[in-house]
Design a protein around this motif. Structure first.
Motif, PDB file in Angstrom:
ATOM      1  N   GLU A 197       0.973  -1.171   0.016  1.00 41.93           N
ATOM      2  CA  GLU A 197      -0.467  -0.430  -0.016  1.00 41.93           C
ATOM      3  C   GLU A 197       0.636   1.075   0.176  1.00 41.93           C
ATOM      4  O   GLU A 197       0.152   2.230   0.662  1.00 41.93           O
ATOM      5  CB  GLU A 197      -0.803   0.268   1.659  1.00 41.93           C
ATOM      6  CG  GLU A 197      -0.105   0.065   2.772  1.00 41.93           C
ATOM      7  CD  GLU A 197      -1.331  -0.219   3.702  1.00 41.93           C
ATOM      8  OE1 GLU A 197      -2.389  -0.437   3.450  1.00 41.93           O
ATOM      9  OE2 GLU A 197      -0.508   0.013   5.440  1.00 41.93           O
ATOM     10  N   ALA A 198       2.373   0.928  -0.421  1.00 47.43           N
ATOM     11  CA  ALA A 198       3.089   2.373  -0.273  1.00 47.43           C
ATOM     12  C   ALA A 198       2.583   3.389  -1.318  1.00 47.43           C
ATOM     13  O   ALA A 198       2.113   3.659  -2.520  1.00 47.43           O
ATOM     14  CB  ALA A 198       4.129   1.731  -0.936  1.00 47.43           C
ATOM     15  N   GLY A 199       2.125   4.727  -0.459  1.00 48.47           N
ATOM     16  CA  GLY A 199       1.838   5.790  -1.723  1.00 48.47           C
ATOM     17  C   GLY A 199       0.624   5.874  -1.210  1.00 48.47           C
ATOM     18  O   GLY A 199       0.092   7.278  -1.207  1.00 48.47           O
ATOM     19  N   VAL A 200      -0.481   5.421  -0.247  1.00 46.78           N
ATOM     20  CA  VAL A 200      -1.597   5.207  -0.167  1.00 46.78           C
ATOM     21  C   VAL A 200      -2.080   6.959   1.190  1.00 46.78           C
ATOM     22  O   VAL A 200      -2.661   7.571   1.053  1.00 46.78           O
ATOM     23  CB  VAL A 200      -2.336   4.394   0.715  1.00 46.78           C
ATOM     24  CG1 VAL A 200      -1.437   4.364   2.498  1.00 46.78           C
ATOM     25  CG2 VAL A 200      -3.778   4.370   1.159  1.00 46.78           C
ATOM     26  N   THR A 201      -1.025   7.102   1.863  1.00 47.21           N
ATOM     27  CA  THR A 201      -0.858   8.349   3.188  1.00 47.21           C
ATOM     28  C   THR A 201      -0.437   9.423   2.090  1.00 47.21           C
ATOM     29  O   THR A 201      -1.293  10.474   2.008  1.00 47.21           O
ATOM     30  CB  THR A 201      -0.176   8.519   4.250  1.00 47.21           C
ATOM     31  OG1 THR A 201       0.362   7.251   4.618  1.00 47.21           O
ATOM     32  CG2 THR A 201      -0.172   9.621   5.041  1.00 47.21           C
ATOM     33  N   HIS A 202       0.517   9.919   1.111  1.00 46.21           N
ATOM     34  CA  HIS A 202       0.383  11.045   0.103  1.00 46.21           C
ATOM     35  C   HIS A 202      -0.821  10.509  -1.219  1.00 46.21           C
ATOM     36  O   HIS A 202      -1.531  12.224  -0.587  1.00 46.21           O
ATOM     37  CB  HIS A 202       1.785  10.197  -1.131  1.00 46.21           C
ATOM     38  CG  HIS A 202       1.983  11.866  -1.922  1.00 46.21           C
ATOM     39  ND1 HIS A 202       2.489  11.457  -2.970  1.00 46.21           N
ATOM     40  CD2 HIS A 202       1.766  13.021  -1.606  1.00 46.21           C
ATOM     41  CE1 HIS A 202       2.987  12.343  -3.319  1.00 46.21           C
ATOM     42  NE2 HIS A 202       2.398  13.391  -3.256  1.00 46.21           N
ATOM     43  N   LEU A 203      -1.886   9.963  -1.413  1.00 46.80           N
ATOM     44  CA  LEU A 203      -2.336  10.426  -2.149  1.00 46.80           C
ATOM     45  C   LEU A 203      -4.140  10.815  -1.231  1.00 46.80           C
ATOM     46  O   LEU A 203      -4.975  11.095  -1.950  1.00 46.80           O
ATOM     47  CB  LEU A 203      -3.192   8.074  -2.567  1.00 46.80           C
ATOM     48  CG  LEU A 203      -4.559   8.039  -3.228  1.00 46.80           C
ATOM     49  CD1 LEU A 203      -4.753   9.161  -4.712  1.00 46.80           C
ATOM     50  CD2 LEU A 203      -4.456   6.811  -3.446  1.00 46.80           C
ATOM     51  N   MET A 204      -4.584   9.948   0.603  1.00 41.70           N
ATOM     52  CA  MET A 204      -4.845  10.386   1.099  1.00 41.70           C
ATOM     53  C   MET A 204      -4.849  11.908   1.307  1.00 41.70           C
ATOM     54  O   MET A 204      -5.775  12.543   0.572  1.00 41.70           O
ATOM     55  CB  MET A 204      -4.787  10.027   2.383  1.00 41.70           C
ATOM     56  CG  MET A 204      -5.933  10.881   3.031  1.00 41.70           C
ATOM     57  SD  MET A 204      -6.069   9.919   4.599  1.00 41.70           S
ATOM     58  CE  MET A 204      -3.907   9.793   5.628  1.00 41.70           C
ATOM     59  N   GLU A 205      -3.646  12.712   0.973  1.00 44.11           N
ATOM     60  CA  GLU A 205      -3.423  13.803   1.339  1.00 44.11           C
ATOM     61  C   GLU A 205      -3.809  14.831  -0.079  1.00 44.11           C
ATOM     62  O   GLU A 205      -4.365  15.579   0.244  1.00 44.11           O
ATOM     63  CB  GLU A 205      -2.205  14.221   1.298  1.00 44.11           C
ATOM     64  CG  GLU A 205      -1.457  15.449   1.354  1.00 44.11           C
ATOM     65  CD  GLU A 205       0.193  15.808   1.041  1.00 44.11           C
ATOM     66  OE1 GLU A 205       0.276  16.580  -0.128  1.00 44.11           O
ATOM     67  OE2 GLU A 205       0.939  14.400   1.017  1.00 44.11           O
ATOM     68  N   HIS A 206      -3.781  14.049  -0.582  1.00 49.71           N
ATOM     69  CA  HIS A 206      -3.668  14.717  -2.353  1.00 49.71           C
ATOM     70  C   HIS A 206      -5.471  15.194  -2.279  1.00 49.71           C
ATOM     71  O   HIS A 206      -6.385  15.535  -2.430  1.00 49.71           O
ATOM     72  CB  HIS A 206      -4.301  13.838  -3.121  1.00 49.71           C
ATOM     73  CG  HIS A 206      -2.400  14.477  -4.517  1.00 49.71           C
ATOM     74  ND1 HIS A 206      -2.186  14.494  -5.793  1.00 49.71           N
ATOM     75  CD2 HIS A 206      -1.098  14.125  -3.357  1.00 49.71           C
ATOM     76  CE1 HIS A 206      -1.175  15.155  -5.646  1.00 49.71           C
ATOM     77  NE2 HIS A 206      -0.081  14.821  -4.766  1.00 49.71           N
ATOM     78  N   LEU A 207      -5.921  13.725  -1.839  1.00 54.83           N
ATOM     79  CA  LEU A 207      -7.680  13.677  -1.628  1.00 54.83           C
ATOM     80  C   LEU A 207      -8.537  15.023  -0.380  1.00 54.83           C
ATOM     81  O   LEU A 207      -9.857  15.400  -0.788  1.00 54.83           O
ATOM     82  CB  LEU A 207      -8.219  12.174  -1.392  1.00 54.83           C
ATOM     83  CG  LEU A 207      -7.888  11.639  -2.660  1.00 54.83           C
ATOM     84  CD1 LEU A 207      -8.099  10.011  -2.284  1.00 54.83           C
ATOM     85  CD2 LEU A 207      -8.890  11.516  -3.904  1.00 54.83           C
ATOM     86  N   LEU A 208      -7.129  14.746   0.486  1.00 56.22           N
ATOM     87  CA  LEU A 208      -7.930  15.909   1.118  1.00 56.22           C
ATOM     88  C   LEU A 208      -8.101  17.106   0.703  1.00 56.22           C
ATOM     89  O   LEU A 208      -9.270  17.876   1.156  1.00 56.22           O
ATOM     90  CB  LEU A 208      -7.000  16.039   2.392  1.00 56.22           C
ATOM     91  CG  LEU A 208      -6.861  15.285   3.429  1.00 56.22           C
ATOM     92  CD1 LEU A 208      -6.215  15.263   4.181  1.00 56.22           C
ATOM     93  CD2 LEU A 208      -8.044  14.675   4.145  1.00 56.22           C
ATOM     94  N   PHE A 209      -7.753  17.482  -0.697  1.00 55.52           N
ATOM     95  CA  PHE A 209      -8.039  18.902  -1.494  1.00 55.52           C
ATOM     96  C   PHE A 209      -9.537  18.812  -2.274  1.00 55.52           C
ATOM     97  O   PHE A 209      -9.202  19.943  -2.885  1.00 55.52           O
ATOM     98  CB  PHE A 209      -6.876  19.656  -2.225  1.00 55.52           C
ATOM     99  CG  PHE A 209      -6.103  19.858  -1.149  1.00 55.52           C
ATOM    100  CD1 PHE A 209      -5.363  21.081  -0.820  1.00 55.52           C
ATOM    101  CD2 PHE A 209      -4.703  19.171  -0.010  1.00 55.52           C
ATOM    102  CE1 PHE A 209      -4.715  21.626   0.269  1.00 55.52           C
ATOM    103  CE2 PHE A 209      -3.661  19.549   0.564  1.00 55.52           C
ATOM    104  CZ  PHE A 209      -3.817  20.629   0.732  1.00 55.52           C
TER     105      PHE A 209
END
Length: 262
Positions: free
Chosen positions: A45-57
């Motif tokens: 699941e590498a990158g799921v936090t970064h993807l989540m950060e994008h989705l917050l916007f």
């Protein structure tokens, strides 16, 4: 020291609240840290936090969160680290509560349309491609991965192309419900924020949900004492081990000073 940090407990809450007052400041820096990042992720699941950060916007109309903060005379940014997700803004002091309300809306657990997830996945993949063109970034990433080999800290904060492509929308939604929780939150208010301001702003975040499935601590930091080297052409880079932040306060102190005094 440019400032001192004072942890204050204004009510029974698991959220850590820190004030960093700066005499004479006309602005307030609002920083929300979540103890989560790439070091907490599994390799699949590498990158799921970064993807989540994008989705917050992407709350409401994409870009509306940025515009809301800009209308208040401030700016909003977010960064994913190995063991911290940081969202912050700096605004004129009289508009701090409105800015905090905008951030609070952004960090509610995700329930975005699946099409939004696919759109942001494409943007993350584009970021990863662009990073391969930055030779300094490539060398630094290699040094970091070498020094952290065998630890979760070796996972790239932005993720890997193959895992980003494979991530299902539900995985991002589930991760947000586990990661964006009261227990993992540190709220730092810098600049001219008063005790009363701090109490009102902290109250906005008190109803964040409880997380249950992200480990309390990231994987152990790599063994101390070593260094690593990489060579590209005529350039040799050396990376030394740096201490892992046990909590975000020391990091926040430096960033608060930078944001408010810049």
């Amino acid at each position: 020291m440019l400032l001192s940090l004072a942890a204050i407990a204004l009510a029974q809450t698991p959220i850590v609240l820190v004030r960093a007052p700066i005499a004479g400041a006309e602005t307030v820096s609002i920083q929300v840290f979540f103890r989560v990042g790439s070091a907490y992720e599994l390799g699949t699941e590498a990158g799921v936090t970064h993807l989540m950060e994008h989705l917050l916007f992407r709350r409401g109309t994409p870009g509306s969160l940025d515009r809301d903060v800009e209308r208040l005379g401030g700016r909003l940014e977010a960064t994913t680290h190995p063991d911290l997700l940081r969202i912050w803004c700096t605004v004129p002091k009289e508009r701090a509560l409105k800015a905090a309300e905008a951030i609070r809306q952004a960090v509610a657990p995700l329930s975005a349309d699946k099409a939004d997830v696919e759109t942001e996945k494409r943007l993350v993949l584009q970021e990863l491609r662009l990073q391969t063109l930055d030779m300094e970034r490539v060398v630094l990433d290699l040094l970091w991965q070498r020094s952290a080999e065998g630890s979760g800290y070796a996972l790239p904060t932005g993720g890997r192309a193959e895992t980003i492509q494979a991530l299902m929308p539900q995985a991002a939604f589930d991760w947000s419900r586990r990661a964006l929780s009261r227990e993992r939150t540190t709220l730092v208010l810098g600049g001219s924020a008063s005790l009363e301001d701090a109490a009102r702003i902290r109250a906005l975040f008190d109803d964040l949900p409880s997380g249950d499935a992200v480990s309390e601590q990231p994987p152990a930091w790599p063994d101390a004492g070593g260094y690593s080297m990489a060579r590209m052409g005529d350039v040799i880079g050396v990376g030394f081990r740096a201490p892992s932040p046990k909590d975000p306060r020391a990091y926040a102190a430096w960033m608060v000073a930078w944001e408010v005094l810049a």
